[in-house]
Scaffold this active site. Structure first.
Site, PDB file in Angstrom:
ATOM      1  N   ASP A   1       0.802  -1.187   0.220  1.00  0.00           N
ATOM      2  CA  ASP A   1       0.125  -0.161   0.056  1.00  0.00           C
ATOM      3  C   ASP A   1       0.943   1.066  -0.046  1.00  0.00           C
ATOM      4  OD1 ASP A   1      -2.418  -1.376   0.024  1.00  0.00           O
ATOM      5  OD2 ASP A   1      -2.511  -1.348   2.184  1.00  0.00           O
TER       6      ASP A   1
ATOM      7  N   ARG B   1      -3.785  -5.001 -11.898  1.00  0.00           N
ATOM      8  CA  ARG B   1      -2.768  -6.012 -12.120  1.00  0.00           C
ATOM      9  C   ARG B   1      -3.652  -7.327 -11.994  1.00  0.00           C
ATOM     10  NH1 ARG B   1      -1.281  -9.536  -8.088  1.00  0.00           N
ATOM     11  NH2 ARG B   1      -2.449  -8.233  -6.570  1.00  0.00           N
ATOM     12  N   ARG B   2      -4.497  -7.458 -10.988  1.00  0.00           N
ATOM     13  CA  ARG B   2      -5.438  -8.782 -10.945  1.00  0.00           C
ATOM     14  C   ARG B   2      -6.326  -8.933 -12.302  1.00  0.00           C
ATOM     15  NH1 ARG B   2      -6.615  -8.073  -4.396  1.00  0.00           N
ATOM     16  NH2 ARG B   2      -4.739  -9.588  -3.675  1.00  0.00           N
TER      17      ARG B   2
ATOM     18  N   ARG C   1     -14.590  -3.101  -3.925  1.00  0.00           N
ATOM     19  CA  ARG C   1     -13.714  -2.577  -2.906  1.00  0.00           C
ATOM     20  C   ARG C   1     -14.154  -3.171  -1.684  1.00  0.00           C
ATOM     21  NH1 ARG C   1     -12.654   3.173  -2.367  1.00  0.00           N
ATOM     22  NH2 ARG C   1     -11.332   2.362  -0.764  1.00  0.00           N
TER      23      ARG C   1
ATOM     24  N   ARG D   1     -15.428  -7.919   1.256  1.00  0.00           N
ATOM     25  CA  ARG D   1     -15.479  -8.842   0.088  1.00  0.00           C
ATOM     26  C   ARG D   1     -15.888 -10.134   0.137  1.00  0.00           C
ATOM     27  NH1 ARG D   1      -9.569  -6.793  -2.636  1.00  0.00           N
ATOM     28  NH2 ARG D   1      -9.124  -6.202  -0.336  1.00  0.00           N
TER      29      ARG D   1
END
Length: 302
Positions: free
Chosen positions: A84, A132-133, A150, A156
Protein backbone atom coordinates in the site's frame (compact mmCIF):
# COMPACT_ATOMS: atom_id res chain seq x y z
CA UNK A 1 8.27 7.74 37.05
CA UNK A 2 5.71 7.31 34.27
CA UNK A 3 6.81 4.81 31.62
CA UNK A 4 6.87 6.15 28.07
CA UNK A 5 4.41 4.38 25.80
CA UNK A 6 5.27 4.16 22.11
CA UNK A 7 2.22 4.55 19.89
CA UNK A 8 1.86 2.30 16.83
CA UNK A 9 -0.43 3.76 14.17
CA UNK A 10 -2.54 1.60 11.89
CA UNK A 11 -5.76 1.45 9.88
CA UNK A 12 -8.96 0.31 11.60
CA UNK A 13 -9.71 -2.83 9.59
CA UNK A 14 -9.54 -6.23 11.27
CA UNK A 15 -6.57 -7.25 9.13
CA UNK A 16 -4.71 -4.02 9.86
CA UNK A 17 -5.22 -4.55 13.59
CA UNK A 18 -3.92 -8.12 13.35
CA UNK A 19 -0.88 -6.87 11.46
CA UNK A 20 -0.25 -4.12 14.00
CA UNK A 21 -0.46 -6.70 16.78
CA UNK A 22 2.12 -8.86 14.97
CA UNK A 23 4.44 -5.84 14.94
CA UNK A 24 3.66 -4.98 18.58
CA UNK A 25 4.43 -8.52 19.77
CA UNK A 26 7.65 -8.56 17.76
CA UNK A 27 8.69 -5.29 19.39
CA UNK A 28 7.84 -6.64 22.84
CA UNK A 29 9.86 -9.80 22.19
CA UNK A 30 12.92 -7.64 21.58
CA UNK A 31 12.09 -4.93 24.15
CA UNK A 32 10.00 -6.47 26.98
CA UNK A 33 10.82 -3.49 29.20
CA UNK A 34 9.06 -1.02 26.85
CA UNK A 35 5.32 -0.40 26.47
CA UNK A 36 3.73 -0.24 23.02
CA UNK A 37 0.09 0.58 22.26
CA UNK A 38 -1.90 0.47 19.04
CA UNK A 39 -3.63 3.63 17.81
CA UNK A 40 -6.21 3.30 15.03
CA UNK A 41 -6.65 5.95 12.35
CA UNK A 42 -9.19 6.23 9.54
CA UNK A 43 -7.77 6.78 6.08
CA UNK A 44 -9.46 8.28 3.03
CA UNK A 45 -9.26 4.91 1.30
CA UNK A 46 -11.19 3.30 4.16
CA UNK A 47 -13.75 6.09 4.44
CA UNK A 48 -14.72 6.37 0.76
CA UNK A 49 -15.70 2.95 -0.58
CA UNK A 50 -17.96 3.77 -3.52
CA UNK A 51 -15.20 5.03 -5.84
CA UNK A 52 -12.12 3.40 -7.32
CA UNK A 53 -8.69 4.24 -5.94
CA UNK A 54 -7.75 5.65 -9.33
CA UNK A 55 -10.60 8.16 -9.16
CA UNK A 56 -9.46 9.27 -5.69
CA UNK A 57 -5.78 9.61 -6.44
CA UNK A 58 -4.13 6.25 -5.85
CA UNK A 59 -3.14 3.72 -3.22
CA UNK A 60 -1.46 6.36 -1.04
CA UNK A 61 -4.97 7.00 0.26
CA UNK A 62 -4.49 4.05 2.62
CA UNK A 63 -1.37 5.57 4.17
CA UNK A 64 -1.68 9.37 3.89
CA UNK A 65 -3.45 10.10 7.19
CA UNK A 66 -1.21 7.68 9.06
CA UNK A 67 1.90 9.31 7.63
CA UNK A 68 0.56 12.73 8.59
CA UNK A 69 -0.01 11.50 12.14
CA UNK A 70 3.56 10.23 12.20
CA UNK A 71 4.98 13.54 10.98
CA UNK A 72 2.92 15.48 13.54
CA UNK A 73 4.09 13.18 16.38
CA UNK A 74 0.57 11.90 17.12
CA UNK A 75 2.05 8.42 16.75
CA UNK A 76 5.63 7.17 17.04
CA UNK A 77 5.69 4.56 14.30
CA UNK A 78 3.30 3.06 11.78
CA UNK A 79 2.57 -0.43 10.46
CA UNK A 80 1.67 -0.69 6.78
CA UNK A 81 1.04 -3.44 4.28
CA UNK A 82 4.07 -2.63 2.19
CA UNK A 83 2.13 -3.01 -1.05
CA UNK A 84 0.00 0.00 0.00
CA UNK A 85 2.99 2.30 0.39
CA UNK A 86 4.04 4.82 -2.23
CA UNK A 87 7.67 4.66 -3.31
CA UNK A 88 8.12 8.37 -2.56
CA UNK A 89 7.46 8.25 1.21
CA UNK A 90 11.11 9.01 2.05
CA UNK A 91 10.76 12.37 0.33
CA UNK A 92 8.29 13.36 3.07
CA UNK A 93 10.81 12.91 5.88
CA UNK A 94 9.76 9.33 6.61
CA UNK A 95 11.65 6.05 6.33
CA UNK A 96 11.04 2.32 6.49
CA UNK A 97 12.75 1.35 9.73
CA UNK A 98 12.19 -2.38 9.39
CA UNK A 99 10.49 -4.94 7.17
CA UNK A 100 9.12 -8.02 8.94
CA UNK A 101 9.57 -11.53 7.50
CA UNK A 102 7.37 -11.92 4.45
CA UNK A 103 4.17 -13.95 4.59
CA UNK A 104 2.88 -15.78 1.49
CA UNK A 105 3.12 -13.40 -1.49
CA UNK A 106 0.58 -15.15 -3.70
CA UNK A 107 -3.05 -14.35 -4.58
CA UNK A 108 -6.00 -16.71 -4.29
CA UNK A 109 -9.08 -17.00 -6.52
CA UNK A 110 -12.25 -17.64 -4.49
CA UNK A 111 -15.46 -18.80 -6.18
CA UNK A 112 -18.96 -18.59 -4.71
CA UNK A 113 -20.02 -22.13 -3.82
CA UNK A 114 -16.58 -23.52 -4.57
CA UNK A 115 -15.04 -24.71 -7.80
CA UNK A 116 -12.09 -23.64 -9.89
CA UNK A 117 -11.22 -20.86 -12.30
CA UNK A 118 -11.88 -23.27 -15.19
CA UNK A 119 -15.31 -24.17 -13.82
CA UNK A 120 -16.72 -20.63 -13.98
CA UNK A 121 -19.31 -20.12 -16.74
CA UNK A 122 -18.66 -17.72 -19.60
CA UNK A 123 -19.34 -14.13 -18.53
CA UNK A 124 -19.06 -14.86 -14.81
CA UNK A 125 -18.40 -11.74 -12.73
CA UNK A 126 -15.03 -11.41 -11.02
CA UNK A 127 -14.83 -8.62 -8.45
CA UNK A 128 -11.62 -6.62 -8.17
CA UNK A 129 -10.46 -3.02 -8.37
CA UNK A 130 -6.86 -4.03 -9.01
CA UNK A 131 -5.70 -3.43 -12.60
CA UNK A 132 -2.90 -5.95 -11.98
CA UNK A 133 -5.31 -8.69 -10.97
CA UNK A 134 -7.84 -7.82 -13.67
CA UNK A 135 -5.30 -7.95 -16.49
CA UNK A 136 -3.84 -11.26 -15.38
CA UNK A 137 -7.21 -12.96 -14.85
CA UNK A 138 -8.36 -11.77 -18.28
CA UNK A 139 -5.18 -13.26 -19.67
CA UNK A 140 -6.19 -16.62 -18.21
CA UNK A 141 -9.94 -16.35 -18.99
CA UNK A 142 -10.72 -13.58 -21.49
CA UNK A 143 -14.44 -14.43 -21.33
CA UNK A 144 -14.84 -13.40 -17.69
CA UNK A 145 -16.37 -10.05 -16.72
CA UNK A 146 -14.37 -7.84 -14.36
CA UNK A 147 -16.51 -5.69 -12.04
CA UNK A 148 -15.32 -3.11 -9.47
CA UNK A 149 -15.16 -4.42 -5.91
CA UNK A 150 -13.65 -2.59 -2.94
CA UNK A 151 -13.68 -3.05 0.80
CA UNK A 152 -11.73 -4.96 3.42
CA UNK A 153 -11.38 -8.75 3.36
CA UNK A 154 -14.57 -9.38 5.35
CA UNK A 155 -16.61 -7.02 3.17
CA UNK A 156 -15.46 -8.69 -0.03
CA UNK A 157 -16.11 -12.17 1.32
CA UNK A 158 -19.66 -11.14 2.29
CA UNK A 159 -20.28 -9.68 -1.18
CA UNK A 160 -19.13 -12.96 -2.69
CA UNK A 161 -21.33 -14.99 -0.34
CA UNK A 162 -24.48 -13.04 -1.16
CA UNK A 163 -23.87 -13.28 -4.91
CA UNK A 164 -22.87 -9.75 -5.82
CA UNK A 165 -20.06 -11.38 -7.78
CA UNK A 166 -19.20 -14.94 -8.78
CA UNK A 167 -15.56 -14.80 -7.74
CA UNK A 168 -13.02 -12.56 -6.02
CA UNK A 169 -9.23 -12.41 -5.75
CA UNK A 170 -7.54 -11.86 -2.40
CA UNK A 171 -4.03 -11.95 -1.01
CA UNK A 172 -3.17 -15.26 0.62
CA UNK A 173 -1.24 -13.41 3.33
CA UNK A 174 -4.34 -11.59 4.55
CA UNK A 175 -6.39 -14.77 4.81
CA UNK A 176 -3.59 -16.53 6.67
CA UNK A 177 -3.17 -13.69 9.14
CA UNK A 178 -6.92 -13.68 9.79
CA UNK A 179 -7.00 -17.45 10.19
CA UNK A 180 -9.45 -17.86 7.29
CA UNK A 181 -9.83 -20.76 4.88
CA UNK A 182 -7.66 -21.04 1.76
CA UNK A 183 -10.25 -23.12 -0.11
CA UNK A 184 -9.74 -21.70 -3.58
CA UNK A 185 -7.31 -21.62 -6.48
CA UNK A 186 -3.95 -20.26 -5.33
CA UNK A 187 -2.53 -18.30 -8.26
CA UNK A 188 1.09 -19.23 -8.75
CA UNK A 189 3.92 -17.19 -10.25
CA UNK A 190 5.04 -16.81 -12.98
CA UNK A 191 1.58 -17.16 -14.55
CA UNK A 192 0.08 -14.81 -11.95
CA UNK A 193 2.42 -12.31 -10.32
CA UNK A 194 1.71 -10.47 -7.04
CA UNK A 195 1.75 -6.78 -6.26
CA UNK A 196 5.08 -5.22 -5.38
CA UNK A 197 5.66 -5.79 -1.67
CA UNK A 198 2.71 -8.15 -1.26
CA UNK A 199 2.84 -10.20 1.95
CA UNK A 200 5.35 -7.90 3.66
CA UNK A 201 4.77 -5.55 6.60
CA UNK A 202 6.75 -2.33 6.98
CA UNK A 203 7.42 -0.35 10.13
CA UNK A 204 7.58 3.30 9.16
CA UNK A 205 9.32 5.93 11.30
CA UNK A 206 10.41 9.55 11.08
CA UNK A 207 13.83 9.86 9.43
CA UNK A 208 15.29 11.87 12.30
CA UNK A 209 13.96 9.57 15.02
CA UNK A 210 17.19 7.70 15.74
CA UNK A 211 15.88 6.14 18.95
CA UNK A 212 12.96 4.51 17.13
CA UNK A 213 15.29 3.45 14.33
CA UNK A 214 17.42 1.63 16.89
CA UNK A 215 14.35 0.03 18.52
CA UNK A 216 12.86 -1.35 15.30
CA UNK A 217 16.12 -2.37 13.61
CA UNK A 218 16.28 -5.85 15.23
CA UNK A 219 12.90 -6.68 13.64
CA UNK A 220 14.19 -6.21 10.11
CA UNK A 221 14.35 -9.38 8.00
CA UNK A 222 17.33 -8.85 5.71
CA UNK A 223 16.16 -11.14 2.90
CA UNK A 224 12.62 -9.75 2.82
CA UNK A 225 13.98 -6.21 3.01
CA UNK A 226 16.32 -6.80 0.08
CA UNK A 227 13.57 -8.38 -2.03
CA UNK A 228 10.97 -5.66 -1.50
CA UNK A 229 13.58 -2.93 -1.92
CA UNK A 230 14.28 -4.16 -5.45
CA UNK A 231 10.59 -4.68 -6.23
CA UNK A 232 9.96 -1.08 -5.19
CA UNK A 233 12.96 0.10 -7.18
CA UNK A 234 11.42 -1.47 -10.29
CA UNK A 235 8.09 0.21 -9.52
CA UNK A 236 9.72 3.60 -8.99
CA UNK A 237 11.66 3.41 -12.26
CA UNK A 238 8.56 2.34 -14.17
CA UNK A 239 6.80 5.46 -12.90
CA UNK A 240 3.36 3.92 -13.25
CA UNK A 241 0.26 5.18 -11.47
CA UNK A 242 -2.50 3.25 -9.73
CA UNK A 243 -4.22 2.49 -13.05
CA UNK A 244 -1.07 0.97 -14.58
CA UNK A 245 -1.01 -2.84 -14.24
CA UNK A 246 2.38 -3.61 -12.67
CA UNK A 247 3.46 -6.73 -10.83
CA UNK A 248 6.78 -7.81 -9.40
CA UNK A 249 8.31 -10.54 -7.30
CA UNK A 250 11.91 -10.86 -6.12
CA UNK A 251 13.26 -14.09 -4.64
CA UNK A 252 16.67 -15.10 -3.32
CA UNK A 253 18.06 -18.61 -3.75
CA UNK A 254 21.53 -20.17 -3.67
CA UNK A 255 23.53 -16.97 -3.94
CA UNK A 256 21.38 -15.47 -6.70
CA UNK A 257 18.56 -12.94 -6.76
CA UNK A 258 15.73 -13.09 -9.31
CA UNK A 259 13.00 -10.67 -10.31
CA UNK A 260 9.87 -11.57 -12.25
CA UNK A 261 8.11 -8.45 -13.48
CA UNK A 262 5.01 -7.52 -15.46
CA UNK A 263 3.96 -4.29 -17.14
CA UNK A 264 0.76 -3.86 -19.13
CA UNK A 265 -1.15 -1.09 -20.83
CA UNK A 266 -4.30 -0.03 -18.99
CA UNK A 267 -6.56 -1.79 -21.50
CA UNK A 268 -4.50 -4.97 -21.37
CA UNK A 269 -3.80 -4.92 -25.10
CA UNK A 270 -0.05 -5.16 -24.45
CA UNK A 271 1.43 -7.23 -21.63
CA UNK A 272 5.17 -7.72 -21.24
CA UNK A 273 7.04 -9.82 -18.70
CA UNK A 274 10.66 -10.17 -17.69
CA UNK A 275 12.64 -12.59 -15.57
CA UNK A 276 16.12 -11.47 -14.56
CA UNK A 277 18.58 -13.33 -12.33
CA UNK A 278 21.80 -11.76 -11.03
CA UNK A 279 24.49 -12.76 -8.54
CA UNK A 280 23.49 -11.61 -5.07
CA UNK A 281 26.38 -9.11 -4.98
CA UNK A 282 24.73 -7.25 -7.89
CA UNK A 283 21.32 -7.05 -6.20
CA UNK A 284 21.26 -3.26 -6.02
CA UNK A 285 20.85 -3.03 -9.81
CA UNK A 286 18.08 -5.59 -10.22
CA UNK A 287 14.98 -3.40 -9.95
CA UNK A 288 16.32 -0.75 -12.29
CA UNK A 289 17.39 -3.34 -14.87
CA UNK A 290 13.97 -4.99 -14.77
CA UNK A 291 12.18 -1.67 -15.25
CA UNK A 292 14.43 -0.76 -18.19
CA UNK A 293 13.82 -4.14 -19.81
CA UNK A 294 10.04 -3.96 -19.35
CA UNK A 295 9.84 -0.43 -20.78
CA UNK A 296 11.97 -1.40 -23.77
CA UNK A 297 9.82 -4.48 -24.46
CA UNK A 298 6.66 -2.42 -24.16
CA UNK A 299 7.92 0.22 -26.59
CA UNK A 300 8.72 -2.49 -29.13
CA UNK A 301 5.18 -3.84 -28.84
CA UNK A 302 3.31 -0.53 -29.12
Amino acid sequence: MTQKVFRIGTRKSQLALVQAEIARMSLLNHHPEIAFEIVTLETTGDRIKDRSLADMGGKGLFTKEIEQALLSHEIDLAVHSLKDMETSSEEKGLAIGAVLPREDYRDIFLIRGGGSLESLPVGAKVGTCSPRRAIQIKGMRADLSIVPLRGNVDTRLKKLERGDVDAIILAVAGLKRLGLSLSGDILEPPQFLPAVGQGALALQIRKEDYMLAKLVAPLNDSVTSLCVEQERAMLAHLGGNCTTPIAGLVTVKEGAISLQGLLATEDGSTIVKCHITLPLKQASHLGEQAAWQLLKMQQLCL
